[in-house]
Design a protein around this motif. Sequence first.
Motif: not given
Lengths: 288, 288
Positions: A4, A7, A9, A22-23, B6, B17
Motif C-alpha cells: 500500500n 501507508e 506498508a 507491516f510498515k 485506498q 510499524g
Amino acid sequence: MGYNEQERAFIEWYPRGYGVGFKVKRRLFETQTEYQRLEIYETEGFGKLLVLDGTVQLVEVGEESYHEVLVHPVMLAHPNPRKVLVIGGGDGGTLREVLRHDTVEKAIMVEIDEGVVEASYLYLDVAKDLLDRLIKKEEPRAELIIGDGVKYLRETDERFDVIIVDSTDPVGPAKLLFSEEFYRDAYEKLNEKGLYVTQAGSVYLFTNELLDAYKAMKKVFDRVYYFSFPVIGYASPWSFLVGVKGDVDFTRIDLERAKKLDLYYYDPERHETLFQMPRYVRKLLEGQ
Amino acid sequence: MGYNEQERAFIEWYPRGYGVGFKVKRRLFETQTEYQRLEIYETEGFGKLLVLDGTVQLVEVGEESYHEVLVHPVMLAHPNPRKVLVIGGGDGGTLREVLRHDTVEKAIMVEIDEGVVEASYLYLDVAKDLLDRLIKKEEPRAELIIGDGVKYLRETDERFDVIIVDSTDPVGPAKLLFSEEFYRDAYEKLNEKGLYVTQAGSVYLFTNELLDAYKAMKKVFDRVYYFSFPVIGYASPWSFLVGVKGDVDFTRIDLERAKKLDLYYYDPERHETLFQMPRYVRKLLEGQ
C-alpha cells in the motif's frame, strides 16, 4: 492485498476484512517462481518479510514464534525422535529447529518450490548457513529434496518418528496436505510411536478450515490434539494440530531435553498453556 | 494512523510499524469529546468499531474476547464478589459482564468521559439497554459516575471485593492508572480479600509497559499474576495483570458459578491455559 503506497506498508487482508500490516522501507525482491509469486520486503521494525501469493510467510524478527512452536512441542513429547520429515518449510526455519535436537539422526525436508529455498538463502537471515549446506549436500544430518511432499510421502520407504507439515494455508496449492488421504499416508509412514504436526490456520478467521482438518485427522490418528500460539506476522492466535500414533502422550514433554534448548517463545515449563483456545472454538472442535 | 482511503480501512499502527486493520463501509460518527477524539466506523465483518484518539477500543463482533476475559477470571476466583468497582469501560461491556454474576450487590462504574458513554449508547450494540438504565438511574445493582477514577478511588469511603480497570493504554491520559500510587489507593479500598485487574497492553509491542506495571503492582499487592488472551481488534496477544489482596488464589476459579455463564471466549474449564505467555516475556516478568 499487498503493498500500500499511501501507508508504505504491506497489508495482508484476511476473511471478514481483517488486516495485518507491516510498515516497509522497500521491496527487495520479487519473482514468479514455478509455483507462486514471491516477494521480499524490508520492514521498519521486524527485519525482512517473506510473502507468497500475497500472504505473509514470515518476518525475520519473530519467526521463532512460529518455528519453535511448530517444532519443539512434538519433538519434546516424542520420547526419542531420530528420524524427522519436514514437508514444506523452504525458508529453513523449521529444519533449523529440528536439528537443535541431538536425538535427530536424519531429517528430510521436501519442499516443492526451489524458488523459496533460493530466495530464502539469498535474502533472509533465517537459516542461511543451513540452506547453504543443504544445497551443497554438506549437512550430515539432513537432506533437501525438491519435490511434491504428497507424492514423496506416498512413495517413500522411509519411516519417521515425527512428521512436520510447514505449508501455506489450507486454501490453494497446499489443500492436499490437509486431506484425509494425506493423513493416512502420513500415519502409515510414522513409526510405531509417531507424531504428526501441522499448522492449521487462524483460530478466529479460518475456524472452518481448522474444524475440517481436525475432523479428517480424527478419522486417521489414534488421538488428535489442538493448540494455539500468537505467531508474529499472522492473524493470531494461530492453530496447530497434532496427530498421535501409538503410545505417546502429547500433554507431557521432556523437560530435561527442553532445558538445553533455551527457547524464546514456546515455554516447555508451561506446556499446559499451549492448549489455550477460545471456549467456543473448543466446543466446536469437541462437537466433531 | 486511522482511515485509509485506498484500502477503505481503518488501520491502527503500533510501535515498530505493526498494523491491525479493519475494512470499513463508512464512518458513522466522529466528535471531539472533552477528553479525546472519538470515531465510530461500520466495518465489513466485525460490526461497528469504536476508536478513541486513533486507537481501536472495540469491535462489536468479538468485543467479548476482551470483556469476558477482563471480568470473569477475577470474578470467579474471588469467593464471593459482592461489591465491584469498574474504572473506565464507558462502552458498558465490562459492567454488563460484571452484572451477570448473581453475587454482585452493587457495582459502580467511574468513567471520565461522558462522551464515550453517550456515543456507545447511541451507536453501539454492546450494552445499550444497560447504559440506558444507568443514564436514567434505573439499574438497581449499578451506578454510573462521570468522573476521574483516580480521584474517586482516593476519596471514596466505599470498599470493594473486585476492582476492574478498563482503560485506554498506559500511554497518555490513562498513565496515572498504571502508577504505584494508584495501586496503593486500590489496595487500600479493597476488602480483606480482594482482587484488582487491569488490561496491560500488547504482549509483544508494549512489553516494557507491561513490565513497568507488573513491577509497580508487585510493590503493592500481596501477589501479582499475569495472563494473556487473543483479543479481537488489538495486536494480540493482550496482557492482563491481577493484583491479589489477602487469601485468594487466582489460579483456581469456581467452576460451579462458571457453568451458569456459558461463556464464548474465556474457558473456565481450561483456566490454566490463560497463563500462556511467550517464554522470554515470562522470563522478563520473573526477573523483576
